[in-house]
Design a protein around this motif. Structure first.
Motif, PDB file in Angstrom:
ATOM      1  N   LYS A   1       2.473   5.878  -2.607  1.00 53.40           N
ATOM      2  CA  LYS A   1       1.234   5.444  -1.973  1.00 53.40           C
ATOM      3  C   LYS A   1       0.256   5.055  -3.060  1.00 53.40           C
ATOM      4  O   LYS A   1      -0.046   5.845  -3.955  1.00 53.40           O
ATOM      5  N   THR A   2      -0.207   3.814  -2.998  1.00 56.65           N
ATOM      6  CA  THR A   2      -1.121   3.353  -4.026  1.00 56.65           C
ATOM      7  C   THR A   2      -2.487   4.022  -3.830  1.00 56.65           C
ATOM      8  O   THR A   2      -2.858   4.385  -2.721  1.00 56.65           O
TER       9      THR A   2
ATOM     10  N   ASN B   1       4.706  -0.573   3.548  1.00 60.10           N
ATOM     11  CA  ASN B   1       3.461  -0.431   4.324  1.00 60.10           C
ATOM     12  C   ASN B   1       3.639   0.293   5.648  1.00 60.10           C
ATOM     13  O   ASN B   1       2.861   0.100   6.584  1.00 60.10           O
TER      14      ASN B   1
ATOM     15  N   LYS C   1       0.828  -1.208   0.000  1.00 64.64           N
ATOM     16  CA  LYS C   1       0.000   0.000   0.000  1.00 64.64           C
ATOM     17  C   LYS C   1       0.864   1.261   0.000  1.00 64.64           C
ATOM     18  O   LYS C   1       0.498   2.274  -0.591  1.00 64.64           O
TER      19      LYS C   1
END
Length: 208
Positions: free
Chosen positions: A72-73, A198, A44
């Motif tokens: 950041k996705t 993450n 993420k």
């Protein structure tokens, strides 16, 4: 000069291949893509320090810069150079935001070359870069890494990029090194270290 250096960072890459590098078989390439695509689905956020080395024909010495990359996705990406100068580029909401030592500006990234590069970098965190229609991908291996080499298909992109290589350490699914060869023959090498996956990223990393 600074803008040219930063632009090279997003065209990403250095074009020479070591003598030990060999092409993967079809089965090896399929297994590699499947592994990376599967394992990166859980990513993420990603943060990493980087060292960028730019080699240009008209300069006797390489240009070495240092900074921090934050991702950041699904589509936020930040490159912040800290040494020997301060320069930031943020990809967000289909725009490119630039802070050149206090001078701020923005560029519409939609359908532009930067947008293609942004997709490739973000795609490296989720495996989607292997199916990017803008590139032909070939796969290689050596004693330490698996390498995906991307060659642009479009004449527009070929004006800027000859090829891009993403290096993945064996038994690792995140990129440790990016090498680019530009159409001019200039090369850019980016090495990542201290990578965090993450971990929480402050919103300020994607603002200027």
């Amino acid at each position: 000069m600074i803008k040219n250096i930063a632009f090279g960072a997003f065209l990403l890459v250095s074009g020479f291949i070591s003598a030990q590098m060999t092409a993967m078989s079809g089965a090896e390439a399929k297994a590699f893509v499947t592994k990376v695509s599967s394992e990166t689905q859980e990513i993420k956020t990603l943060q990493s320090d980087f060292t960028q080395t730019k080699k240009m024909d008209f300069l006797d010495k390489n240009i070495v810069t240092y900074g921090k990359m934050s991702l950041k996705t699904p589509n936020m990406l930040s490159w912040k150079y800290t040494k020997p100068y301060q320069y930031s580029i943020v990809f967000k909401d289909n725009k490119i935001f630039i802070n050149d030592q206090g001078k701020k500006s923005s560029v519409d990234a939609k359908s532009k070359t930067f947008e293609k590069i942004n997709k490739l970098i973000v795609g490296s965190s989720n495996g989607k870069m292997f199916s990017d229609p803008e590139f032909t991908v070939s796969y290689y291996k050596n004693g330490n890494s698996n390498v995906a080499r991307f060659t642009p298909k479009s004449a527009q992109l070929l004006k800027y990029i000859k090829q891009i290589e993403l290096h993945f350490p064996k038994n690792q699914s995140t990129v440790s090194q990016v090498n680019m060869t530009e159409a001019s023959g200039d090369t850019t090498n980016i090495v990542f270290k201290n990578t965090k996956i993450n971990a929480a990223i402050a919103a300020s990393e994607f603002s200027l």
